[in-house]
Design an enzyme around this catalytic site. Sequence first.
Site, PDB file in Angstrom:
ATOM      1  N   TYR A 124      31.813  48.249  34.230  1.00 52.46           N
ATOM      2  CA  TYR A 124      32.931  48.733  35.038  1.00 52.46           C
ATOM      3  C   TYR A 124      34.239  48.262  34.405  1.00 52.46           C
ATOM      4  CZ  TYR A 124      36.246  49.048  38.913  1.00 52.46           C
ATOM      5  OH  TYR A 124      37.361  49.320  39.685  1.00 52.46           O
ATOM      6  N   HIS A 125      35.225  49.154  34.339  1.00 49.70           N
ATOM      7  CA  HIS A 125      36.497  48.851  33.678  1.00 49.70           C
ATOM      8  C   HIS A 125      37.551  48.422  34.696  1.00 49.70           C
ATOM      9  CE1 HIS A 125      39.749  49.000  30.845  1.00 49.70           C
ATOM     10  NE2 HIS A 125      39.044  49.630  29.917  1.00 49.70           N
ATOM     11  N   GLY A 126      38.019  47.178  34.591  1.00 45.98           N
ATOM     12  CA  GLY A 126      39.090  46.708  35.458  1.00 45.98           C
ATOM     13  C   GLY A 126      40.440  47.228  35.005  1.00 45.98           C
TER      14      GLY A 126
END
Length: 316
Positions: free
Chosen positions: A115-117
Site C-alpha cells: 500500500y502506498h502512503g
Amino acid sequence: MTYLSYFAYMLEEWIAVEYLKKYFFHMVIISVTISAILVFFIVPLTILFFIYLTNVLLIIYQRNGEVKADPLSDVWDSARKTVASFWDIYARIWHGYELHGVENLPEGPGIVVYYHGAIPIDYLYFLSRLFLWKKRLCLSVADHFVFRLPGLKLLLEVTGVMPGTREECLSALKNGHLVSISPGGVREALFSDESYQLMWGNRKGFAQVALDAKVPIIPMYTQNVREGYRMFKERRFFRQLYESTRLPFTPPYGGLPVKFRTYIGEPIPYDPNITTDELVEKTKTAVQALIKKHQTIPGSIWKALLDRFDKHCKTD
C-alpha cells in the site's frame, strides 16, 4: 523651538503607534500562517533534504574511490550499508519503526506488493532494514516522474529503483531479486486517505509478470502510514490535473512521530491454473486483510501516537 521639536517628536511617536495598532492584526495573521506552514511541511522537507544529501554522499564515495562498477554490484554494499544505517536510525528515532514477517519473504525471487502512503518513507525504512538484516536488495518499481527529478540518478541506481517495464521486471526476477511495486502508485499516494482505500484501478501488470516469471507475490502494509503523512482532501481540480499530467502537484504534510510497523504477509504461491484477474483480486484481498487486521479505520493520529508506547502487538 524646544516646544515645536517636542511636539514633532510626539506626533511621530503617535503615528508609529497608530500604524502598529492598525497593522498588528495582519502581522499576527502572517506570522501564524508562516509558522503553520513550517510545522505542516518541515518534516517532509527535511526528508527530501536527507534524500538529496544521501545522493551527494554517494557521488563523493564514487569519485573518491573511483568506483566504476555496476550500481547493483556488491562493490556498492559498503555505501548501501552506510545509507541503510542512517535511515534505520532515523526510522527508530522518529517512528519507532518495526518490521514483522521477514520470514515470509522467499529466499529466491518474488514480487512484493504494498500500500502506498502519502510519501513512501515507510518503504524506505523497509528497504534499509531488509538490507541490514539480510544484506538483500529489493528492486523497486517507481513512477516515471521520479526519474525526472534532478540530482537523484546515482541514488536511484544504487538502491535499485527502476521504471518497471515488463522486460526489466522479468530480468530482475530471473536474476533472483525481489521486486516491489505499489499498484496504486502516485494516485493512491495522492487520493487515498485515512480510510486506507486501495486505488489500483485496472493495474494488473504485476500479476502478469508474476505468472510469467512463476514467482510468488508477497503482500505488505505499514500501520499508521497515513497518520504520519497526509495529503489535503481531494479536490476535483487536483484530481483532473493529475489525470491529465500524471504529475503530483499536491504536497504532503505532517510528519508526526507516530508508530510505524510494517507487516509482510504470507506469500501467494505461483499457480499455473490462475488467471491474471484472479491473481490481482487475490493480491488485493491479501493487502486489504493486512490493513483490516493491523489498522484502525478510519485512522487516528492520536491513537497512532499512543502506539509508540504500546509494547504489545500482534506480529503475525
